[in-house]
Scaffold this motif. Sequence first.
Motif, short mmCIF file in Angstrom:
data_model
loop_
_atom_site.label_atom_id
_atom_site.label_comp_id
_atom_site.label_asym_id
_atom_site.label_seq_id
_atom_site.Cartn_x
_atom_site.Cartn_y
_atom_site.Cartn_z
N MET A 1 0.62 -0.99 -0.10
CA MET A 1 -0.23 -0.26 0.11
C MET A 1 0.70 1.41 0.17
O MET A 1 0.78 2.24 -0.76
N ALA A 2 2.17 1.18 1.01
CA ALA A 2 2.87 2.65 0.46
C ALA A 2 3.45 2.69 -0.36
O ALA A 2 3.59 3.12 -0.88
N GLU A 3 3.94 1.88 -1.31
CA GLU A 3 4.16 1.81 -2.73
C GLU A 3 2.93 2.56 -3.35
O GLU A 3 3.21 3.05 -4.64
N GLN A 4 2.37 1.31 -3.92
CA GLN A 4 1.21 1.81 -4.45
C GLN A 4 0.79 3.41 -4.13
O GLN A 4 0.89 4.87 -4.96
N GLU A 5 0.28 3.87 -3.44
CA GLU A 5 0.19 5.02 -2.13
C GLU A 5 1.86 6.06 -3.22
O GLU A 5 1.03 7.44 -3.98
N LYS A 6 3.06 5.34 -3.12
CA LYS A 6 4.01 6.62 -3.56
C LYS A 6 3.88 6.82 -5.24
O LYS A 6 3.99 7.83 -5.68
N ARG A 7 3.71 5.49 -6.36
CA ARG A 7 3.66 5.50 -7.37
C ARG A 7 2.32 6.66 -7.98
O ARG A 7 1.99 7.60 -9.05
N LEU A 8 0.82 6.31 -6.75
CA LEU A 8 -0.01 7.65 -7.26
C LEU A 8 0.23 9.20 -6.88
O LEU A 8 -0.27 9.74 -7.73
N GLU A 9 1.11 9.00 -5.52
CA GLU A 9 1.45 10.66 -5.85
C GLU A 9 1.80 10.94 -7.00
O GLU A 9 2.14 12.20 -7.61
N THR A 10 3.60 10.85 -8.05
CA THR A 10 3.76 10.67 -8.68
C THR A 10 3.51 11.25 -9.79
O THR A 10 3.06 11.50 -10.37
N ALA A 11 1.86 10.48 -10.02
CA ALA A 11 1.39 9.85 -10.81
C ALA A 11 0.70 11.94 -10.52
O ALA A 11 0.71 11.99 -11.68
N LYS A 12 -0.50 11.65 -9.71
CA LYS A 12 -0.83 13.44 -9.59
C LYS A 12 0.22 13.99 -9.90
O LYS A 12 -0.86 15.50 -10.27
N VAL A 13 0.78 14.76 -9.95
CA VAL A 13 2.35 15.56 -9.54
C VAL A 13 2.82 15.60 -11.15
O VAL A 13 2.48 16.72 -11.70
N ASN A 14 2.53 14.39 -12.07
CA ASN A 14 2.40 14.35 -13.46
C ASN A 14 1.59 15.51 -14.53
O ASN A 14 1.76 15.73 -14.86
N VAL A 15 0.63 14.89 -13.14
CA VAL A 15 -1.26 15.10 -14.12
C VAL A 15 -0.64 16.62 -13.52
O VAL A 15 -1.11 17.71 -15.21
N ALA A 16 -0.41 16.88 -12.49
CA ALA A 16 -0.34 18.86 -12.57
C ALA A 16 0.18 19.68 -13.39
O ALA A 16 0.01 20.77 -13.94
N LYS A 17 1.94 18.62 -13.33
CA LYS A 17 2.32 19.54 -14.87
C LYS A 17 1.73 19.59 -16.20
O LYS A 17 2.35 20.63 -16.47
N ARG A 18 1.45 18.40 -16.36
CA ARG A 18 0.86 18.45 -17.61
C ARG A 18 -0.27 19.61 -18.02
O ARG A 18 -0.19 19.97 -19.09
N ARG A 19 -1.00 19.50 -16.65
CA ARG A 19 -2.14 20.63 -16.88
C ARG A 19 -1.83 22.25 -16.80
O ARG A 19 -1.90 22.55 -17.56
N ALA A 20 -0.67 22.36 -15.94
CA ALA A 20 0.02 23.58 -16.27
C ALA A 20 0.57 24.03 -17.30
O ALA A 20 0.48 25.07 -17.63
N ASN A 21 1.39 23.33 -18.01
CA ASN A 21 2.32 23.65 -19.40
C ASN A 21 0.48 23.35 -20.78
O ASN A 21 0.97 24.40 -21.06
N LEU A 22 -0.85 22.29 -20.60
CA LEU A 22 -1.61 22.98 -21.71
C LEU A 22 -1.88 23.94 -20.92
O LEU A 22 -2.72 25.04 -22.25
N ASP A 23 -2.52 24.69 -19.86
CA ASP A 23 -2.91 26.26 -19.14
C ASP A 23 -2.28 27.48 -20.31
O ASP A 23 -2.61 27.88 -20.30
N LYS A 24 -0.92 26.68 -20.20
CA LYS A 24 0.58 27.53 -21.08
C LYS A 24 0.34 28.05 -21.76
O LYS A 24 0.59 28.77 -22.21
N ALA A 25 0.00 26.51 -22.35
CA ALA A 25 -0.07 26.72 -24.28
C ALA A 25 -1.41 27.73 -24.58
O ALA A 25 -1.37 28.42 -25.45
N LYS A 26 -2.45 27.32 -23.63
CA LYS A 26 -3.85 27.99 -23.55
C LYS A 26 -3.57 29.34 -24.16
O LYS A 26 -4.18 30.49 -24.76
N GLY A 27 -2.72 29.90 -22.83
CA GLY A 27 -2.97 31.09 -22.26
C GLY A 27 -1.98 31.98 -23.45
O GLY A 27 -2.25 33.26 -23.96
N ALA A 28 -1.08 31.15 -24.30
CA ALA A 28 0.34 31.74 -25.95
C ALA A 28 -0.91 31.69 -26.63
O ALA A 28 -0.56 32.52 -27.37
N ALA A 29 -1.38 31.06 -26.81
CA ALA A 29 -2.32 30.58 -28.26
C ALA A 29 -4.20 31.93 -28.14
O ALA A 29 -4.15 32.25 -28.94
N ALA A 30 -4.07 32.32 -26.69
CA ALA A 30 -5.12 33.24 -26.76
C ALA A 30 -4.75 34.91 -27.19
O ALA A 30 -3.99 35.50 -27.44
#
Length: 98
Positions: free
Chosen positions: A69-98
């Motif tokens: 369970m500790a290993e799984q929680e660590k993997r999920l936390e890493t995935a959550k950070v990666n999703v947040a980074k992708r969301r930030a990149n997408l928002d950044k790209a939307k701001g540049a396109a507008a």
Amino acid sequence: MASKTNRYPRTKFQLTPSMNVREIVLVGPAQSRFGERYGYGVDAKGKQHYLAWLHDTRQAALEAGEVKMAEQEKRLETAKVNVAKRRANLDKAKGAAA
């Protein structure tokens, strides 16, 4: 004289994918090419079990579940950070396109 680990029947505990602990009674080594030489035992129903995935005590199985369970929680936390980074990149790209 046979060693204690080779005596049958013997009780082991298995941790299921849903993190439940199941008691398994092994009645002998598996009678196939896998057998005990490769770490397999067979229960009374004829189902083969990989001995490395079985635990000697219920407490050991529960501790293994805590580690998983500790290993799984660590993997999920890493995935959550990666999703947040992708969301930030997408928002950044939307701001540049507008």
